[in-house]
Design an enzyme around this catalytic site. Structure first.
Site, PDB file in Angstrom:
ATOM      1  N   GLU A   6       4.352  -6.684   1.861  1.00 47.78           N
ATOM      2  CA  GLU A   6       3.788  -6.809   0.558  1.00 47.78           C
ATOM      3  C   GLU A   6       3.775  -5.653   0.088  1.00 47.78           C
ATOM      4  O   GLU A   6       2.526  -5.071  -0.807  1.00 47.78           O
ATOM      5  CB  GLU A   6       2.470  -7.806   0.508  1.00 47.78           C
ATOM      6  CG  GLU A   6       2.629  -8.829   1.038  1.00 47.78           C
ATOM      7  CD  GLU A   6       0.962  -9.301   1.653  1.00 47.78           C
ATOM      8  OE1 GLU A   6       0.643 -10.030   1.733  1.00 47.78           O
ATOM      9  OE2 GLU A   6       0.037  -8.919   1.959  1.00 47.78           O
ATOM     10  N   PRO A   7       5.168  -4.389  -0.955  1.00 49.28           N
ATOM     11  CA  PRO A   7       4.788  -4.197  -1.630  1.00 49.28           C
ATOM     12  C   PRO A   7       4.848  -4.153  -3.080  1.00 49.28           C
ATOM     13  O   PRO A   7       4.871  -5.332  -2.980  1.00 49.28           O
ATOM     14  CB  PRO A   7       6.184  -2.723  -1.664  1.00 49.28           C
ATOM     15  CG  PRO A   7       7.040  -4.229  -0.841  1.00 49.28           C
ATOM     16  CD  PRO A   7       5.992  -4.961  -0.070  1.00 49.28           C
ATOM     17  N   GLY A   8       3.513  -3.827  -3.877  1.00 47.76           N
ATOM     18  CA  GLY A   8       3.724  -3.827  -5.452  1.00 47.76           C
ATOM     19  C   GLY A   8       3.835  -2.525  -5.893  1.00 47.76           C
ATOM     20  O   GLY A   8       4.682  -2.251  -6.589  1.00 47.76           O
ATOM     21  N   ARG A   9       2.789  -1.864  -5.854  1.00 49.67           N
ATOM     22  CA  ARG A   9       2.952  -0.890  -6.792  1.00 49.67           C
ATOM     23  C   ARG A   9       4.294   0.146  -6.742  1.00 49.67           C
ATOM     24  O   ARG A   9       4.866   0.418  -7.394  1.00 49.67           O
ATOM     25  CB  ARG A   9       1.998   0.132  -5.843  1.00 49.67           C
ATOM     26  CG  ARG A   9       1.906   1.552  -7.221  1.00 49.67           C
ATOM     27  CD  ARG A   9       0.700   2.478  -6.610  1.00 49.67           C
ATOM     28  NE  ARG A   9      -0.687   1.718  -5.713  1.00 49.67           N
ATOM     29  CZ  ARG A   9      -1.372   2.226  -6.634  1.00 49.67           C
ATOM     30  NH1 ARG A   9      -1.368   2.708  -7.903  1.00 49.67           N
ATOM     31  NH2 ARG A   9      -2.849   1.403  -6.228  1.00 49.67           N
ATOM     32  N   CYS A  52     -14.028   2.454 -28.211  1.00 53.20           N
ATOM     33  CA  CYS A  52     -15.270   3.661 -28.351  1.00 53.20           C
ATOM     34  C   CYS A  52     -15.721   3.787 -27.207  1.00 53.20           C
ATOM     35  O   CYS A  52     -16.348   2.972 -26.785  1.00 53.20           O
ATOM     36  CB  CYS A  52     -15.809   2.439 -29.569  1.00 53.20           C
ATOM     37  SG  CYS A  52     -15.416   1.790 -30.839  1.00 53.20           S
ATOM     38  N   GLU A  53     -15.754   4.694 -26.185  1.00 52.43           N
ATOM     39  CA  GLU A  53     -16.101   4.371 -24.522  1.00 52.43           C
ATOM     40  C   GLU A  53     -15.356   5.570 -24.775  1.00 52.43           C
ATOM     41  O   GLU A  53     -14.120   6.226 -25.348  1.00 52.43           O
ATOM     42  CB  GLU A  53     -15.330   3.697 -24.249  1.00 52.43           C
ATOM     43  CG  GLU A  53     -15.752   2.028 -24.402  1.00 52.43           C
ATOM     44  CD  GLU A  53     -16.742   1.837 -22.402  1.00 52.43           C
ATOM     45  OE1 GLU A  53     -17.768   0.334 -23.220  1.00 52.43           O
ATOM     46  OE2 GLU A  53     -16.577   2.266 -21.734  1.00 52.43           O
ATOM     47  N   TYR A  89     -10.188   4.612 -12.157  1.00 54.81           N
ATOM     48  CA  TYR A  89     -10.349   4.867 -10.688  1.00 54.81           C
ATOM     49  C   TYR A  89      -9.674   6.104 -10.603  1.00 54.81           C
ATOM     50  O   TYR A  89      -9.477   7.141  -9.813  1.00 54.81           O
ATOM     51  CB  TYR A  89      -8.882   4.139 -10.332  1.00 54.81           C
ATOM     52  CG  TYR A  89      -8.545   2.926  -9.772  1.00 54.81           C
ATOM     53  CD1 TYR A  89      -9.268   2.302  -9.357  1.00 54.81           C
ATOM     54  CD2 TYR A  89      -7.174   2.439 -10.727  1.00 54.81           C
ATOM     55  CE1 TYR A  89      -9.543   0.992  -9.092  1.00 54.81           C
ATOM     56  CE2 TYR A  89      -7.381   1.042 -10.031  1.00 54.81           C
ATOM     57  CZ  TYR A  89      -8.008   0.927  -9.641  1.00 54.81           C
ATOM     58  OH  TYR A  89      -8.166  -1.456  -9.677  1.00 54.81           O
ATOM     59  N   GLY A 144       0.629  -1.624   0.125  1.00 52.59           N
ATOM     60  CA  GLY A 144       0.080  -0.074   0.113  1.00 52.59           C
ATOM     61  C   GLY A 144       0.528   1.148  -0.491  1.00 52.59           C
ATOM     62  O   GLY A 144       0.552   2.376   0.507  1.00 52.59           O
ATOM     63  N   ARG A 170      -6.553   2.249 -15.821  1.00 52.92           N
ATOM     64  CA  ARG A 170      -6.852   3.011 -14.402  1.00 52.92           C
ATOM     65  C   ARG A 170      -7.243   4.605 -14.640  1.00 52.92           C
ATOM     66  O   ARG A 170      -8.349   4.655 -13.286  1.00 52.92           O
ATOM     67  CB  ARG A 170      -5.446   3.142 -13.396  1.00 52.92           C
ATOM     68  CG  ARG A 170      -4.342   1.856 -13.368  1.00 52.92           C
ATOM     69  CD  ARG A 170      -3.292   1.970 -12.536  1.00 52.92           C
ATOM     70  NE  ARG A 170      -3.787   2.241 -11.031  1.00 52.92           N
ATOM     71  CZ  ARG A 170      -3.977   3.946 -10.784  1.00 52.92           C
ATOM     72  NH1 ARG A 170      -2.800   4.728 -11.675  1.00 52.92           N
ATOM     73  NH2 ARG A 170      -3.706   3.549  -9.533  1.00 52.92           N
TER      74      ARG A 170
HETATM   75  N1  LLP Z   1      -1.036  -7.147  -0.410  1.00 51.37           N
HETATM   76  C1  LLP Z   1      -2.190  -7.555  -0.526  1.00 51.37           C
HETATM   77  C2  LLP Z   1      -3.016  -8.184   0.176  1.00 51.37           C
HETATM   78  C3  LLP Z   1      -3.123  -6.675  -1.590  1.00 51.37           C
HETATM   79  O1  LLP Z   1      -3.994  -7.002  -1.944  1.00 51.37           O
HETATM   80  C4  LLP Z   1      -2.628  -5.388  -2.363  1.00 51.37           C
HETATM   81  C5  LLP Z   1      -3.260  -4.655  -2.962  1.00 51.37           C
HETATM   82  C6  LLP Z   1      -0.931  -5.130  -1.959  1.00 51.37           C
HETATM   83  C7  LLP Z   1      -0.591  -6.280  -0.729  1.00 51.37           C
HETATM   84  C8  LLP Z   1      -0.141  -4.352  -2.782  1.00 51.37           C
HETATM   85  O2  LLP Z   1      -0.670  -3.226  -2.189  1.00 51.37           O
HETATM   86  P1  LLP Z   1       0.645  -1.623  -3.495  1.00 51.37           P
HETATM   87  O3  LLP Z   1       1.502  -1.829  -2.611  1.00 51.37           O
HETATM   88  O4  LLP Z   1       0.566  -2.437  -4.501  1.00 51.37           O
HETATM   89  O5  LLP Z   1      -0.224  -0.929  -2.784  1.00 51.37           O
HETATM   90  N2  LLP Z   1      -5.359  -1.799  -9.371  1.00 51.37           N
HETATM   91  C9  LLP Z   1      -4.904  -1.346  -8.336  1.00 51.37           C
HETATM   92  C10 LLP Z   1      -4.800  -1.762  -6.902  1.00 51.37           C
HETATM   93  C11 LLP Z   1      -5.010  -2.552  -6.386  1.00 51.37           C
HETATM   94  C12 LLP Z   1      -4.551  -3.014  -5.014  1.00 51.37           C
HETATM   95  C13 LLP Z   1      -5.309  -4.620  -4.746  1.00 51.37           C
HETATM   96  N3  LLP Z   1      -4.378  -4.921  -3.803  1.00 51.37           N
HETATM   97  C14 LLP Z   1      -4.562  -0.019  -9.185  1.00 51.37           C
HETATM   98  O6  LLP Z   1      -4.760   0.063 -10.403  1.00 51.37           O
HETATM   99  O7  LLP Z   1      -4.379   1.185  -8.064  1.00 51.37           O
END
Ligand code: LLP
Length: 432
Positions: free
Chosen positions: A291-294, A362-363, A335, A249, A331
């Site tokens: 658990e970083p993703g973004r 076409c949106e 969002y 997050g 996105r």
């Molecule tokens: N852990 C869990 C359990 C999660 O559900 C998520 C994201 C993460 C970690 C990673 O979060 P991050 O570090 O990426 O913020 N599609 C949306 C984001 C959905 C996130 C869902 N869960 C967007 O494009 O903003």
């Protein structure tokens, strides 16, 4: 001048990423095109290691959230950097293993893991399951029993923290489909069920309070609540759980107006809250996983498009249409997301043209971003959209039978094709 410092402008006035001319990359690989910086990803992971180590010593794990961008090359990078991964589907497990991850370093999330997915995860030897509902407690236990093994499980809890972010990406508050509530007693009901399941081994609790969070306060609140809850579990069951997973997050800068608190502060404030709860409860500091993703991949990526048409509606808006859109980046549609963009072939010129970047579908909602300043565009220009490394490639679709774009990774100063673009043939390959 740019949001991130792996970008600069060369003597031709072109945008460069990791020193490589993006206009040349577009010429070589075509548009639309995802371009990802390996170096940025490695630096981001090293930064997480530095900060986690400073706060928790060696007692931590970084688990990359696959959903942000799942492709073999990502796992190939992280597997050698002491990084685990969170996966949320059989497909992500399969991709992570194909990319070289060890199954024991994967933890399996998801609100409705199917029986087949659970069976698959057990058969490959998944590290753990993050339990999100009552039904799967029974299914995992049954399938583990049939294999005569014990499955490690982690309980996903809703700490009830209302994090400030887009409603669709908030997950830690009470009204969410994810996890078990502490206040309503559901988390204890789930604990009872897990503890009485012979083939489940409870190793910890998990929360994820939301995504794209820009302040540390919700992380600190959640940290304190979760650590308190671990002490409550010990009191009730006599079990001292060894793992606390705090989710991802951590927010990033998409536009110049985004001002995230530093990662150092976000993690330190979270760590302090966990430590003070543990001290208060005389509870040993658990192993902390994030658990970083973004934040690992979003800034690493840009998308390159070719400008097709420019439609100026006087007094209303200037629509600049590109050769991609919601199919490679949904996105904005989902969002209302905003991005910074530049005309890559004239990146040094003033950005004084107010543009809304439109896609090909076409949106009416098919926009990449709205009302941002770019250089005055001409058909044929290359438009670079920044910070598209997360939740773009992974959320792409074939709407309007649009082939998904290729992906190029810049490594050792060279662009390397990692995912080829789809062809028209690919679009009908599954049709019978
Ligand atoms: N852990 C869990 C359990 C999660 O559900 C998520 C994201 C993460 C970690 C990673 O979060 P991050 O570090 O990426 O913020 N599609 C949306 C984001 C959905 C996130 C869902 N869960 C967007 O494009 O903003």
């Amino acid at each position: 001048m740019f949001l991130y410092n792996h970008f600069n402008i060369n003597e031709k006035g072109h945008l460069c990423m990791d020193g490589v001319d993006t206009v040349d990359i577009a010429k070589t690989f075509g548009t639309p095109l995802y371009v990802i910086s390996r170096k940025y990803i490695e630096d981001a992971i090293n930064e997480y290691h530095r900060i986690m180590r400073a706060n928790f010593g060696d007692n931590y794990t970084i688990a990359y959230a696959s959903k942000a961008l799942s492709a073999k090359f990502i796992y190939d990078i992280i597997k050698d950097m002491s990084v685990h991964a969170d996966v949320v589907s059989g497909g992500e497990i399969y991709t992570a293993l194909a990319g070289g991850m060890k199954a024991e370093n994967l933890h399996f999330h998801g609100g409705n893991k199917t029986r087949n997915e659970i069976g698959y995860a057990l058969s490959v030897g998944i590290g753990s399951f993050v339990i999100d509902n009552f039904q799967e407690i029974a299914i995992i236990n049954d399938l583990a029993k049939a294999k005569n093994i014990t499955a490690n499980v982690i309980l996903r809890v809703k700490p009830g923290v209302d994090a400030h972010t887009h409603e669709f990406i908030q997950t830690g508050k009470e009204d969410t489909k994810f996890g078990f509530g502490i206040k309503d007693g559901k988390a204890f009901e789930a604990l009872n069920a897990i503890i009485s399941s012979e083939n489940l081994n409870l190793i910890g609790i998990h929360c994820h309070i939301g995504s794209q969070l820009l302040e540390s306060k919700p992380f600190a609140m959640a940290g304190g609540i979760m650590a308190d809850f671990m002490a409550e579990i010990r009191e009730k069951y006599g079990i001292t759980l060894p793992h606390l997973i705090m989710g991802g997050g951590f927010g990033v800068k998409y536009t110049y107006s985004d001002k995230p608190e530093s990662l150092d502060d976000m993690i330190k404030n979270m760590a302090d809250a966990i430590k003070s709860s543990c001290a208060k409860n005389n509870f040993p500091l658990p192993h902390i996983t994030i658990e970083p993703g973004r934040s690992v991949v979003a800034p690493s990526g840009i998308t390159l498009y070719e400008v097709g048409t420019v439609k100026e509606l006087p007094g209303i808006r200037n629509y600049v249409s590109v050769d991609g859109g919601m199919t490679d980046n949904p996105r904005y549609a989902l969002y209302d997301a905003r991005y910074e963009c530049v005309i890559a072939d004239r990146a040094g010129e003033n950005r004084d043209y107010l543009a809304t970047i439109a896609g090909k579908c076409c949106e009416s909602g098919d926009l990449v971003t709205k009302d941002i300043y770019i250089q005055k565009p001409q058909p044929g220009d290359i438009l670079a959209v920044f910070t598209t490394g997360a939740y773009n490639f992974s959320m792409a679709s074939n709407y309007n039978k649009t082939p998904r774009p290729p992906l190029v990774l810049i490594e050792n100063g060279k662009p390397v094709l990692k995912v080829r673009g789809e062809t028209y043939e690919d679009l009908i390959r599954l049709e019978i």
